[in-house]
Design a protein around this motif. Structure first.
Motif, short mmCIF file in Angstrom:
data_model
loop_
_atom_site.label_atom_id
_atom_site.label_comp_id
_atom_site.label_asym_id
_atom_site.label_seq_id
_atom_site.Cartn_x
_atom_site.Cartn_y
_atom_site.Cartn_z
N SER A 395 0.82 -1.22 0.00
CA SER A 395 0.00 0.00 0.00
C SER A 395 0.85 1.27 0.00
N LEU A 404 -4.36 0.39 -3.75
CA LEU A 404 -5.68 -0.11 -3.37
C LEU A 404 -5.62 -1.59 -2.97
N ARG A 407 -4.30 -1.76 0.48
CA ARG A 407 -5.31 -1.37 1.47
C ARG A 407 -6.30 -2.51 1.71
N HIS A 411 -6.97 -4.44 5.10
CA HIS A 411 -8.32 -4.34 5.64
C HIS A 411 -8.93 -5.71 5.91
N LEU B 94 -11.66 1.59 2.51
CA LEU B 94 -11.07 2.92 2.54
C LEU B 94 -11.85 3.83 3.48
N THR B 95 -11.16 4.80 4.03
CA THR B 95 -11.85 5.80 4.85
C THR B 95 -12.68 6.69 3.93
N GLU B 98 -10.43 8.82 1.89
CA GLU B 98 -9.78 8.07 0.81
C GLU B 98 -10.77 7.75 -0.31
N ASN B 99 -12.02 7.45 0.08
CA ASN B 99 -13.04 7.21 -0.95
C ASN B 99 -13.22 8.45 -1.83
N LEU B 102 -10.22 8.93 -4.05
CA LEU B 102 -9.85 7.81 -4.94
C LEU B 102 -9.66 8.22 -6.41
N ARG B 134 -14.49 4.51 8.30
CA ARG B 134 -14.83 3.67 7.15
C ARG B 134 -16.35 3.60 6.99
#
Lengths: 704, 218
Positions: A395, A404, A407, A411, B94-95, B98-99, B102, B134
């Motif tokens: 990442s 991505l 991540r 996650h 993603l947080t 981050e979304n 993106l 998130r």
């Protein structure tokens, strides 16, 4: 209503919707392979049962004290080409009327001859051992008939002592009243065969369950629960339309059943084509003609069972083909299973395996077993930690698809590690098994041969030694000794013979001189003491053994051939025999099981890829990623866990192999293990590439 | 400006859209209405380069979307067009920040810059407090506002929304429409909103009705 549900199921089974294609192909192929595996397992059990039945039919029924029986018998193990097989010596009792015959014989062989199995005739064993065949068998060429054999490849001979010679009295000679379970007598002679050509039924049942049935079912269940966005969506729609959960499950079950049935039928056809086969790749076992042909009823039961399992699994609630990375439950699981505990367990497993090298005997096996189990359990539990660590590193990339992917690995390490875990566990266990199998094939013997025979006569030994060339110049020289069966004293002609019996070139190199040479020779052949001098005359059956040490270029078969004409000659050695024919199938069977399990793991891998394709791809393309970037991201996300877990598993297998070298159970075979790991990663990559092509179509369909 | 000229979409034997033409000037909000199956979503997808027209053209700020290659279409979605759908379409790993960032990150923008811009966009929609969280914990309205922030953070001046309020309650629905209108006014954005909601239609400057597969501009 039922007709409507069936119609819905049929539509689902035959839909051309691309989102359902993966599931259709998976169920079809899974059913085919599972059918093949289960039919093969059943056939092996049936074949083993048939072999056992024929072996029971030739089991001698004996009298209490050996007297009054029409037939006297002693069984010997003879070695040819590193295979040991039984030679059964028979002798009609004086004045006996009808002599019972073992199955496969029409009459007793003529004196001084043998009735041999077809495999013995084909292998040229009779010529090699200087035996004369007697065509009294019920089979072709007068060989022992099929009814008296476990398998076509079985080496077996019935021998009758030469004219004027007999089996003598006492020892292992038994009186036989008949053969098989129907014969009258006080009991059967247990364990009269040296090495069964085929494995016991219980063993085959267990082995077939472990290597064929279970892996086949794992594959089938995995395939029958394949992801399908079409199916998930349709199930939800049917619920909205008012169908009960039971009805929705019924539609799913019948739909799966309808796809599975062609696979099952293809599996049956494939088995019908394969069943006439009697031999196996990598093994010497040749079954009797038709041994693997199953009755139609058994085939039908297997086929219905496979289709039924597929239907039942298909009736389970359809799991939504959601992105594997996103669900909240996945995040919770990730937090719950960080992998640290697994890492500790894995480390402990490694440490215990290494520690087992410091122990010996049974304790070494016990300690290593604990380490093996800890590693096998710790490996899957620790994988999320490795996956998360790799994810964190990936990442940090500046490439958006790598970022991505990283991540996602961070996650959802538990969910994303799962396909890699199954593959890694397989690599570890297969690697551990490989190191054992390789070692078993490479055991060396000491070259010591011990021989005796029944009804000894003066001049017997001289005749044997003439044939062996003992004492003649240029014969290479067998080291010869006589071992007293009673006083356990070893008689050797010279100190050099004693040294060679002890595995040394001659007496002069023995530290401690002749006394030490004698002591080491006695110890080597299991005698209490040793003495130099002329051996005593052989007159008493069973009182003496003749001990030989083979020199360079000398074979135990040479000794066998030299003794072949003597009644019930018993030539034993500790040379490395080839494993029994049935045992030689263990390796291929494990590979087959590994292949099925790898297919199941790769299917799970593909399933995960497909499951996240459409929904995830649409979302990411909306966010501005190209299809190629999405595919690259998917590949990284899915392959990274496999690429990280397989080397860890290979390392674990190498440590296990190294640890057990201390008790000579294994060989460290790094190259084959690395090849296994690379092949696994390669197979996974191939599946990933294949799936990627399909993903592309799914993505295109989803974004159209 | 968004320009739709003689747009026609045929799928197999079915005409999804026929001879549809209209324009959405900069700084205005146009409602795209019509019964289900009239082709609203297809038109939105044509505008986003996610579906190909059979005939006609769609131009966004002068760019003929259909003539772009796949990579250029992806860049177009990142750089020129803000997209909002009924489903927020957020990535759970993603947080929120981050979304929102993106598309910029995919475009190769420095992470810090992209995240700062994302936080600013989140502040515009009133969701700055969600930046480090998130989506799994968001309410539906919060998720949709984060999705809206992602669309509004796009450098381009055009926004297309497909039923953005359909799955929201009235309060959140109004909030989303307010934000779309304010963005159009303040940034001169050409905004097209496909909707069934009369309240949304009332707030728009113009209406394009896709009855019977053709546009009726009101």
């Amino acid at each position: 209503m039922t007709r409507t549900l069936l119609a819905l199921a049929a539509r689902g089974a035959t839909t051309r919707d691309l989102a359902h294609r993966w599931r259709q192909v998976s169920v079809l192929v899974g059913s085919l392979l599972a059918t093949l595996a289960i039919l093969a397992a059943t056939a092996f059990v049936v074949a083993a049962h048939g072999a056992q039945t024929r072996a029971d039919a030739r089991t001698p029924v004996v009298t209490a004290d050996g007297t009054g029986a029409p037939l006297r018998m002693v069984e010997r193990g003879t070695v040819w080409d590193r295979r040991q097989f039984p030679v059964v010596w028979l002798e009609a009792s004086d004045g006996a009327g009808d002599v019972p015959l073992p199955p496969g014989l029409a009459a007793l062989p003529a004196p001084g001859t043998v009735a041999a199995s077809p495999a013995m005739l084909d292998a040229g064993v009779l010529d090699g051992l200087d035996l004369v065949a007697s065509p009294v068998g019920t089979g072709a060429r007068g060989a022992i008939g099929d009814e008296g054999l476990r398998a076509s490849s079985e080496m077996l001979a019935y021998a009758v002592p030469a004219p004027g010679r007999g089996l003598g009295k006492g020892g292992s000679v038994v009186g036989v009243t008949g053969f098989g379970p129907d014969a009258a007598g006080v009991g059967t002679l247990q364990g009269w065969e040296t090495e069964p050509e085929t494995a016991p039924v219980a063993w085959v049942v267990t082995f077939a369950l472990l290597t064929l049935v279970l892996p086949g079912l794992v594959l089938l269940v995995g395939c029958a629960s394949s992801a399908s966005a079409y199916r998930g969506g349709r199930a939800a729609t049917l619920r909205v339309l008012g169908l009960s959960p039971g009805q929705v499950r019924a539609v799913g079950g019948v739909e799966t059943l309808l796809v599975a049935v062609p696979g099952v039928l293809l599996g049956v056809l494939a088995w019908i084509a394969l069943a006439p086969g009697r031999s196996f790749p990598g093994g010497e076992l040749v079954l009797l003609p038709g041994a693997l042909v199953l009755p139609a009823g058994a085939v039908a039961v297997c086929a219905v069972a496979v289709a039924g399992v597929a239907g039942v699994v298909g009736a389970l609630p359809a799991r939504p083909a959601a992105r594997t990375t996103g669900a909240l439950t996945s995040a919770l699981r990730a937090r719950a299973g960080s992998g640290r505990a697994g890492l500790v367990l894995l480390g402990a497993g490694f440490a215990v395996m290494v520690a087992s090298r410091s122990t010996a005997g049974e304790l070494a096996y016990l300690v290593n077993g604990v380490g093996l189990i800890a590693t096998a359990v710790g490996l899957p539990l620790a994988m999320p930690w490795f996956v998360r660590a790799v994810g964190a590193a990936v990442s940090r990339s500046d490439r958006p698809e790598a970022w991505l992917a990283g991540r996602r690995l961070v996650h959802s390490p538990v969910a994303l590690a799962r396909p890699g875990v199954a593959i890694a566990l397989l690599v570890f266990l297969l690697g551990a098994a490989t190191s054992v199998v390789r070692d078993a094939a490479d055991v060396e013997g000491s070259g010591t041969v011990v021989a005796n025979w029944r009804d000894p006569r003066p001049g017997d030994l001289a005749a044997v030694h003439d044939r062996l060339g003992v004492g003649s110049p240029g014969a290479g020289g067998f080291a010869v000794a006589m071992r007293s069966d009673r006083g356990a004293t070893l008689h050797v002609a010279t100190c050099d013979d004693a040294a060679r019996l002890a595995g040394l070139p001659d007496c002069s190199v023995v530290v401690g001189g002749p006394e030490a040479a004698l002591a080491r020779a006695a110890e080597r052949v299991g005698a209490l003491d040793a003495t130099v001098g002329d051996p005593p005359e052989l007159t008493d059956a069973g009182a003496w053994d003749v001990v030989y040490t083979l020199g360079p270029g000398q074979r135990v078969e040479d000794v066998e051939a030299a003794f072949a004409g003597l009644p019930a000659a018993n030539v034993g050695s500790d040379i490395a025999l080839r494993p029994p024919a049935a045992m030689a199938l263990v390796g291929p069977a494990i590979l087959m099981a590994a292949g099925l399990l790898l297919a199941a793991a790769l299917h799970a891998f593909g399933n995960r890829s497909i499951g996240q394709s459409a929904d995830d791809g649409r979302l990411l393309t909306v966010a501005g990623m190209t299809v190629r970037q999405v595919r690259r991201m998917h590949r990284r996300t899915l392959l990274a866990p496999v690429v990280v877990t397989v080397p860890v598993a290979t390392g674990a297998a190498v440590v296990e192999a190294w640890a057990m070298t201390s008790v000579e159970l294994t060989q460290v075979v790094v190259a084959p293990l690395v090849v296994q790991g690379l092949v696994t990663i390669g197979a996974t990559a191939l599946v990933a590439l294949g799936v990627a092509r399909f993903q592309l179509r799914l993505l295109a369909a989803a974004t159209r | 400006m968004i320009q739709v000229r003689s747009l026609g979409v045929v799928r197999g034997d079915v005409t999804v859209l026929a001879e549809t033409s209209f324009e959405v000037p900069d700084g205005t909000v146009t409602a795209l209405v019509g019964p289900s199956g009239s082709g609203k979503s297809t038109l939105v997808r044509c505008l986003a380069g996610l579906a190909a027209p059979t005939t006609g053209t769609v131009l966004v700020d002068g760019v003929d979307v259909a003539r772009l290659g796949a990579a250029a279409q992806a860049a177009f979605r990142r750089d020129m067009l803000g997209l909002v759908f009924q489903d927020p379409e957020l990535l759970d790993e993603l947080t929120a920040a981050e979304n929102v960032a993106l598309p910029r990150l995919v475009a190769g923008a420095p992470r810090r810059t992209a995240l700062e811009a994302a936080r600013a966009a989140l502040a515009v929609v009133g969701c700055e407090h969600l930046a480090g969280l998130r989506p799994g914990t968001f309410s539906r309205g919060e998720a949709q506002r984060v999705a809206l922030a992602r669309a509004l953070a796009t450098p381009g001046r055009s926004v297309v929304a497909d039923e953005p309020t359909a799955s929201l309650d009235r309060t959140n629905g109004r909030l989303v429409v307010d934000l779309l209108v304010r963005h159009a006014r303040e940034h001169g954005a050409a905004t097209l909103v496909a909707t069934h909601d009369p309240e949304v239609v009332e707030r728009c400057d113009a209406v394009v009705d896709l009855r019977a597969g053709a546009a009726v501009v009101g």
